[in-house]
Design a protein around this motif. Structure first.
Motif: not given
Length: 231
Positions: A30-31, A50-63, A75-83
């Motif tokens: 929707x967003x 494939x990371x909900x928080x990162x995808x929301x952030x990407x949308x905001x940054x692109x706009x 995106x790399x920093x937000x998803x670094x927890x997956x390490x």
């Protein structure tokens, strides 16, 4: 001892997490659609990021017209927890091929980790087929839910009224409670100390650094403390 060794078992044990994916996936669709992302772009974000928080952030940054390099770094920093998540499960899969391990870790999420770590902590048998079933089910369903949100979101005038924003929180509460079912009293004390340390560190660090940085540092500290206390 319970075992988790078949692809079908992985699919079955992923089902409870899908309820949370419905809420967040629909919300993301929707967003993203409201910010003029096409269906194809939304689908690619789901499949490649494939990371909900990162995808929301990407949308905001692109706009906002943010440079591509800044979007990639954020995106790399937000998803670094997956390490951290992948390294926790890695001892179970050390005997598999490199490509198999890459496949197991590349689509691991917070939610599928929450499911996978429960039998791991209980000492139950798990293998690659089971985790592939778990991960792939979540992966496909996330993409479908997000695309559905983009397509049908215009018919939902007030998504918050449906409680979609709380779905992911409720799912994590369920996963956390499941992990506490069979632990000993000594283990419970360790968990409570680790939970308290994460909360305190998050509160302190959030005054000085962004929340994603506080999460990463607090997680690393708690993981290190947990290893020391376990020994």
């Amino acid at each position: 001892m319970t075992s988790h060794v078949t692809f079908k078992q992985g699919i079955k044990e992923c089902i409870p997490t899908l309820l949370g994916y419905i809420g967040i996936g629909l919300s993301f669709g929707i967003v993203a659609a409201s910010q003029h992302f096409s269906i194809l772009e939304i689908l690619l974000l789901c499949l490649l990021v494939y990371a909900g928080a990162a995808q929301f952030i990407i949308c905001a940054l692109v706009i906002a017209g943010t440079p591509t390099s800044a979007i990639v770094l954020t995106t790399f920093i937000v998803n670094s927890r997956f390490f951290l998540l992948s390294m926790t499960l890695a001892p179970n899969y050390r005997n598999y091929s490199v490509w198999n391990r890459i496949g197991l870790s590349s689509i691991l999420t917070d939610e599928t980790f929450g499911v996978a770590v429960t039998p791991y902590l209980k000492g139950e048998k798990i293998n690659d087929r089971w985790l592939h079933g778990l991960n792939l089910t979540a992966y496909v369903f996330w993409a479908l839910a997000s695309v559905a949100g983009a397509i049908f979101g215009k018919y939902i005038s007030n998504p918050d009224m449906l409680g979609l924003d709380f779905a992911i929180t409720a799912m994590f509460i369920f996963l956390a409670m499941e992990q506490f079912e069979s632990i000993t009293r000594s283990k419970l004390k360790v968990y409570l100390v680790l939970i308290a340390s994460v909360i305190v560190m998050m509160l302190i660090l959030s005054w000085f650094i962004p929340s994603y940085g506080a999460i990463l540092i607090a997680s690393i500290f708690a993981a290190t403390l947990g290893v020391v206390m376990d020994k």
